[in-house]
Design a protein around this motif. Structure first.
Motif, mmCIF file in Angstrom:
data_model
loop_
_atom_site.group_PDB
_atom_site.id
_atom_site.type_symbol
_atom_site.label_atom_id
_atom_site.label_comp_id
_atom_site.label_asym_id
_atom_site.label_seq_id
_atom_site.Cartn_x
_atom_site.Cartn_y
_atom_site.Cartn_z
ATOM 1 N N GLY A 323 52.448 106.027 146.918
ATOM 2 C CA GLY A 323 52.398 107.375 146.366
ATOM 3 C C GLY A 323 53.778 108.025 146.301
ATOM 4 O O GLY A 323 54.755 107.540 146.881
ATOM 5 N N THR A 324 53.844 109.146 145.593
ATOM 6 C CA THR A 324 55.103 109.853 145.362
ATOM 7 C C THR A 324 55.185 111.114 146.197
ATOM 8 O O THR A 324 54.225 111.901 146.239
ATOM 9 C CB THR A 324 55.250 110.231 143.875
ATOM 10 O OG1 THR A 324 55.244 109.041 143.087
ATOM 11 C CG2 THR A 324 56.540 110.998 143.615
ATOM 12 N N LEU A 325 56.332 111.319 146.831
ATOM 13 C CA LEU A 325 56.593 112.548 147.572
ATOM 14 C C LEU A 325 57.843 113.200 147.003
ATOM 15 O O LEU A 325 58.902 112.578 146.958
ATOM 16 C CB LEU A 325 56.777 112.265 149.069
ATOM 17 C CG LEU A 325 56.837 113.493 150.003
ATOM 18 C CD1 LEU A 325 56.397 113.101 151.415
ATOM 19 C CD2 LEU A 325 58.221 114.129 150.098
ATOM 20 N N ILE A 326 57.687 114.437 146.550
ATOM 21 C CA ILE A 326 58.829 115.239 146.114
ATOM 22 C C ILE A 326 59.187 116.192 147.249
ATOM 23 O O ILE A 326 58.337 116.957 147.716
ATOM 24 C CB ILE A 326 58.503 116.058 144.853
ATOM 25 C CG1 ILE A 326 58.178 115.152 143.682
ATOM 26 C CG2 ILE A 326 59.651 117.022 144.528
ATOM 27 C CD1 ILE A 326 59.357 114.599 142.942
ATOM 28 N N ASP A 354 62.913 107.079 144.684
ATOM 29 C CA ASP A 354 62.524 106.887 143.291
ATOM 30 C C ASP A 354 63.537 107.678 142.466
ATOM 31 O O ASP A 354 63.401 108.879 142.258
ATOM 32 C CB ASP A 354 61.097 107.399 143.070
ATOM 33 C CG ASP A 354 60.580 107.099 141.674
ATOM 34 O OD1 ASP A 354 61.347 106.548 140.861
ATOM 35 O OD2 ASP A 354 59.419 107.446 141.386
ATOM 36 N N ARG A 355 64.572 106.996 142.035
ATOM 37 C CA ARG A 355 65.733 107.664 141.457
ATOM 38 C C ARG A 355 65.373 108.477 140.207
ATOM 39 O O ARG A 355 64.639 107.999 139.334
ATOM 40 C CB ARG A 355 66.809 106.646 141.098
ATOM 41 C CG ARG A 355 67.369 105.882 142.296
ATOM 42 C CD ARG A 355 68.359 104.824 141.845
ATOM 43 N NE ARG A 355 69.517 105.427 141.178
ATOM 44 C CZ ARG A 355 70.617 105.811 141.815
ATOM 45 N NH1 ARG A 355 70.720 105.650 143.122
ATOM 46 N NH2 ARG A 355 71.616 106.334 141.144
ATOM 47 N N VAL A 391 66.486 118.385 145.174
ATOM 48 C CA VAL A 391 65.218 117.718 144.941
ATOM 49 C C VAL A 391 65.397 116.217 145.125
ATOM 50 O O VAL A 391 66.312 115.617 144.540
ATOM 51 C CB VAL A 391 64.671 117.981 143.518
ATOM 52 C CG1 VAL A 391 63.227 117.469 143.397
ATOM 53 C CG2 VAL A 391 64.752 119.450 143.143
ATOM 54 N N ALA A 392 64.524 115.619 145.924
ATOM 55 C CA ALA A 392 64.497 114.166 146.099
ATOM 56 C C ALA A 392 63.090 113.665 145.781
ATOM 57 O O ALA A 392 62.099 114.289 146.178
ATOM 58 C CB ALA A 392 64.875 113.785 147.527
ATOM 59 N N ARG A 393 63.008 112.539 145.070
ATOM 60 C CA ARG A 393 61.715 111.904 144.785
ATOM 61 C C ARG A 393 61.647 110.596 145.561
ATOM 62 O O ARG A 393 62.494 109.706 145.361
ATOM 63 C CB ARG A 393 61.561 111.674 143.288
ATOM 64 C CG ARG A 393 60.195 111.143 142.888
ATOM 65 C CD ARG A 393 60.013 111.159 141.376
ATOM 66 N NE ARG A 393 61.029 110.348 140.701
ATOM 67 C CZ ARG A 393 61.253 110.365 139.391
ATOM 68 N NH1 ARG A 393 60.541 111.150 138.602
ATOM 69 N NH2 ARG A 393 62.186 109.604 138.857
#
Length: 399
Positions: A323-326, A354-355, A391-393
């Motif tokens: 899964g994705t975490l912002i 996730d660049r 912001v980092a993904r």
């Protein structure tokens, strides 16, 4: 300033019962006093034989009066007539003499408002002198009004506004938001372009489930709902959640609204994505909240960084595999951005960045060398600037 209250909280308490125009004027006086206080204090100190203590009433009254004279251009007779009663029974003659001198000598302020010395030194160490100069220029006036839209306006609509990104328009400062076209119909909401970036990096939801943590007042919640995510908006503050619910009702967008402190609250099941807009020092939104640069000190930044680390660890356990975490903060402090994510990745092997790619961002904003997004003073200056954001993904381990 003695209590360290945020300006919006102090204003809410202090302006109860005022007519809307008077309330707006009172907040404008205080905002411009805070914005120009370093330079106003320099004028006061240069005109007095003995330096006035920071917390005496005469300095406070002079600050407020000079902000009206030199920034808001309030008529001098009105400034004097409202300032002198505030020091009745005190140093009335001193205040009157300095205000008279300011008019006679035609005092003026520099082109850019100087930052508090401690802030300038801290940001120079982190970002360099050019960014400090850009921050001073950005701090010298309130920012423009940015609007986010649930769907792209039609051709010919908002023709007077600048389009800096899809689903976004920028307007000059000075308009009453509630009186602008379409406010009641709910097709848009106020949100700085930088603040819209975290949700933009999640793309279309297609019915997938997302936790919007620390969600109020709801700009990102509305973006995500409009993009098709099944959003659960979580915040600890009942008052701020009420505002989020009002915003959802006005825009006709849908999200599950949950009051909960994410240090103790947990979802019933893992989700596809998480947006953690973490509590922070808020030093990146100094243009619209000039109090933050007077209130925030290294101690608060350290406390916020410790809280962010705890919330990151907790939220990271609520994702589906892969899964994705912002992670986002409206801070210009590396401790709350780059350093925070570096420490998390060191402690959590298997998690990856996730660049962010340049094509995912509005023109004039680019990812840094690590694939993160860092907006700084000086970005999009010709178009009216940006708030400071990080912001980092991140991607959870796949299994």
């Amino acid at each position: 300033m003695r209590r360290g209250d945020p300006l919006d909280i102090a204003a809410h308490a202090a302006t109860q019962g005022l007519a809307p125009a008077d309330r707006a004027f009172a907040i404008a006086i205080v905002s411009e006093t805070l914005r120009w206080m370093v330079d106003i204090d320099a004028l006061i100190d240069g005109a007095t034989e003995q330096v006035l203590p920071d917390d005496v009433k005469s300095r406070a009254v002079l600050r407020l009066a000079l902000a009206q004279l030199l920034v808001l251009r309030t008529p001098p007779h009105a400034v004097v007539a409202t300032a002198l009663p505030l020091v009745a029974g005190g140093p009335r003659r001193l205040v009157h003499a300095l205000l008279s001198r300011a008019q006679q000598e035609e005092w003026s302020l520099p082109e850019s408002a100087n930052l508090p010395e401690a802030v300038a030194e801290r940001w120079a160490a982190q970002w360099g002198d050019d960014i400090v100069a850009a921050a001073a220029a950005a701090w010298s006036a309130p920012p423009p009004i940015d609007l986010s839209f649930a769907s792209e306006p039609g051709e010919g609509e908002w023709a007077e506004a600048a389009k800096l990104a899809p689903l976004h328009r920028r307007l000059p400062r000075g308009q009453a938001v509630e009186a602008m076209p379409g406010f009641r119909e709910g097709g848009w909401w106020v949100q700085d372009l930088a603040a819209s970036l975290p949700a933009r990096l999640l793309g279309e939801g297609k019915g997938r489930t997302l936790l919007d943590l620390c969600a109020a007042p709801g700009g990102k919640t509305m973006q995500l709902a409009a993009a098709g995510w099944d959003v659960v908006a979580v915040d600890a503050s009942a008052r701020r959640l009420a505002r989020l619910s009002d915003n959802l009702a006005r825009t006709g967008l849908s999200a599950a609204v949950v009051q909960g402190d994410i240090r103790t609250w947990a979802p019933d099941a893992p989700v596809d994505a998480i947006l953690l807009d973490a509590p922070c020092s808020a030093t990146g939104i100094f243009r619209r909240h000039p109090d933050v640069l007077h209130r925030i000190e290294p101690r608060q930044i350290e406390e916020m960084a410790a809280l962010q680390a705890d919330l990151l660890v907790r939220a990271s356990g609520w994702l589906q595999p892969g899964g994705t975490l912002i992670y986002a903060t409206c801070s210009l402090e590396r401790a709350e951005g780059e350093d925070q994510i570096a420490a998390f990745l060191d402690r959590n092997p298997g998690w990856t960045v996730d660049r962010v790619e340049a094509g995912e961002l509005p023109a004039g904003i680019a990812p840094d060398g690590d694939g993160f997004v860092r907006t700084l003073p000086g970005f999009l200056t010709e178009a009216g600037g940006l708030d400071g954001f990080f912001v980092a993904r991140l991607r959870a381990p796949s299994g």
